[in-house]
Design an enzyme around this catalytic site. Sequence first.
Site, mmCIF file in Angstrom:
data_model
loop_
_atom_site.group_PDB
_atom_site.id
_atom_site.type_symbol
_atom_site.label_atom_id
_atom_site.label_comp_id
_atom_site.label_asym_id
_atom_site.label_seq_id
_atom_site.Cartn_x
_atom_site.Cartn_y
_atom_site.Cartn_z
ATOM 1 N N ASP A 45 -8.990 3.131 -1.892
ATOM 2 C CA ASP A 45 -9.504 1.768 -1.735
ATOM 3 C C ASP A 45 -10.051 1.220 -3.052
ATOM 4 O OD1 ASP A 45 -8.871 1.488 0.946
ATOM 5 O OD2 ASP A 45 -10.716 2.480 1.600
ATOM 6 N N ASN B 297 -7.369 11.870 -2.727
ATOM 7 C CA ASN B 297 -7.791 12.297 -1.390
ATOM 8 C C ASN B 297 -6.902 13.444 -0.916
ATOM 9 O OD1 ASN B 297 -5.405 11.108 0.035
ATOM 10 N ND2 ASN B 297 -6.259 9.252 -0.876
ATOM 11 N N LYS C 105 -11.582 11.617 -23.170
ATOM 12 C CA LYS C 105 -12.279 12.390 -22.140
ATOM 13 C C LYS C 105 -13.765 12.036 -22.119
ATOM 14 C CE LYS C 105 -13.401 17.049 -20.766
ATOM 15 N NZ LYS C 105 -13.684 18.376 -21.251
ATOM 16 N N ASP D 19 -4.841 -4.514 -0.959
ATOM 17 C CA ASP D 19 -4.494 -3.916 0.329
ATOM 18 C C ASP D 19 -3.007 -4.176 0.606
ATOM 19 O OD1 ASP D 19 -4.090 -3.441 3.135
ATOM 20 O OD2 ASP D 19 -6.274 -3.380 3.309
ATOM 21 N N LYS E 267 -5.892 -6.693 9.321
ATOM 22 C CA LYS E 267 -4.771 -6.529 8.389
ATOM 23 C C LYS E 267 -3.534 -7.332 8.814
ATOM 24 C CE LYS E 267 -6.334 -2.240 6.469
ATOM 25 N NZ LYS E 267 -6.036 -1.491 5.251
HETATM 26 N N1 CTP Z 1 -3.636 0.644 3.154
HETATM 27 C C1 CTP Z 1 -2.915 -0.062 2.219
HETATM 28 N N2 CTP Z 1 -3.502 -0.429 1.055
HETATM 29 C C2 CTP Z 1 -4.769 -0.109 0.792
HETATM 30 C C3 CTP Z 1 -5.522 0.612 1.747
HETATM 31 C C4 CTP Z 1 -4.922 0.979 2.927
HETATM 32 O O1 CTP Z 1 -1.732 -0.341 2.465
HETATM 33 N N3 CTP Z 1 -5.318 -0.475 -0.350
HETATM 34 C C5 CTP Z 1 -2.969 0.988 4.428
HETATM 35 C C6 CTP Z 1 -2.780 2.463 4.686
HETATM 36 O O2 CTP Z 1 -1.538 2.921 4.185
HETATM 37 C C7 CTP Z 1 -2.833 2.525 6.193
HETATM 38 C C8 CTP Z 1 -3.772 1.394 6.565
HETATM 39 O O3 CTP Z 1 -3.808 0.540 5.436
HETATM 40 O O4 CTP Z 1 -1.576 2.220 6.773
HETATM 41 C C9 CTP Z 1 -5.150 1.759 6.949
HETATM 42 O O5 CTP Z 1 -5.769 2.490 5.938
HETATM 43 P P1 CTP Z 1 -7.331 2.784 6.030
HETATM 44 O O6 CTP Z 1 -7.713 3.558 4.816
HETATM 45 O O7 CTP Z 1 -7.664 3.348 7.362
HETATM 46 O O8 CTP Z 1 -7.865 1.299 5.978
HETATM 47 P P2 CTP Z 1 -8.968 0.660 5.106
HETATM 48 O O9 CTP Z 1 -8.591 -0.768 4.898
HETATM 49 O O10 CTP Z 1 -9.195 1.460 3.885
HETATM 50 O O11 CTP Z 1 -10.190 0.669 6.078
HETATM 51 P P3 CTP Z 1 -11.515 1.566 6.059
HETATM 52 O O12 CTP Z 1 -11.457 2.401 4.817
HETATM 53 O O13 CTP Z 1 -12.602 0.560 6.064
HETATM 54 O O14 CTP Z 1 -11.428 2.346 7.327
#
Ligand code: CTP
Length: 412
Positions: free
Chosen positions: A285, A210, A295, A314, A350
Amino acid sequence: MSFWNGKQIVIGIGGGIAAYKSLEVIRRLREAGAMVVPVPTPAGLRFVTELTLQSLAGGPVHGELMQPRQPGEMDHIRLAREADLVIIAPATADLMARMAAGQADDLLTALLLARRGPTLAAPAMNPAMWSHPATQRNVARLREDGVRMIGPESGALACGESGEGRMAEPAAILEAARRALTPPILAGRRFLITAGPTREELDPVRFLTNHSSGKMGWETALAALRAGAEVDLVHGPVALPPPPGARLLPVTTAGEMHATALKAWLEPRDGRECDAAILTAAVADYRPAQRQPEKIKKEHEEPEMHLTLTQNPDILAELSARANGRQVVCGFAAETGNALERGREKLARKGCDLLAINDVTAPGCGFGSATNIVTLIGRDGWQESWPLLPKEEVAERLIRALHALLGQRHQT
Ligand code: CTP
């Protein structure tokens, strides 16, 4: 407003070749908004001219031209006392010996003897001179007297030798100066910070990632370090210079970030557990269900290709679930609409203590930008909205909020 705006900095310049780097220190301080008064020793003036110093500092230079008992000398003594910070760069072996002995045989050493506030020295000399017991004794004495040291570093020296003795770079001196001026509200605390993107490999040449630059995490790490915390910085691939003093834990994938962050969170180091975690990383995610060892070839007959992805752990939810009651966890949420509502739902889901929400579609926000608009929310509906701010200031406010929350936790 910049941190340096209106700060008065005296810069003492000893007689060493590294004096040329002090010119850059002066330039940067001025550019950041500080008022700089150069005070070279007579030997220092043999390496850089008064005219150069005057042009860069934009004001008078106080050096060998100042005769004792001349009117105005006391002003300079007062200035040294009143200056927010005195930086001595380069601090030569001779200058430090005179300082340690309490001599006052030129204007700079006289000012230093009159000095009571923060003082930072950047030693620079030949490695043999640096490692000599006399210099080491003097450095230890100066430390005891409250002088902070930055460097010296190891590397090639102007004398043609290589070793420990090279003056710290201007950026490192500025950062050390900033720390010398920041109240150490987090002294004795250990912070875990995640930053940057993660990379999930599809095959040996391709990956999913990203736009995260890591800047918010870097600023957060710097703010915590300036406040005196120990920082474990778990970060994905970023192109930023390491924050001085941070314990860097580089990772590539979300899986590695998860394992590394969890280890730091659960295992005390030198008997010290993490007090807080701030998770700024943009963690993928999902990852490809299978990384192909070769490849992936284009299927010429197939206009579409389908990837199967598997969800990553997460980290924020897991650290929150495993917090021990004293530890505080803060997440970040990048949203693209209905930010507050989604943020509240995310905080509950969370289980973290704080969530810094920003709408990445708002002007001046988002990946790679230098500014951010953040609403910090906590449990029980607590919230604080901040205007458009440099990420540096967002980080400072965040650190203050965590400090307050840690204070409450440790009281109860
Ligand atoms: N985060 C994490 N581990 C993951 C995904 C996210 O620790 N696998 C943490 C990020 O570092 C951030 C927070 O969660 O502090 C929120 O990340 P975000 O991408 O907004 O949350 P998601 O759970 O991915 O929610 P969504 O994509 O549904 O908005």
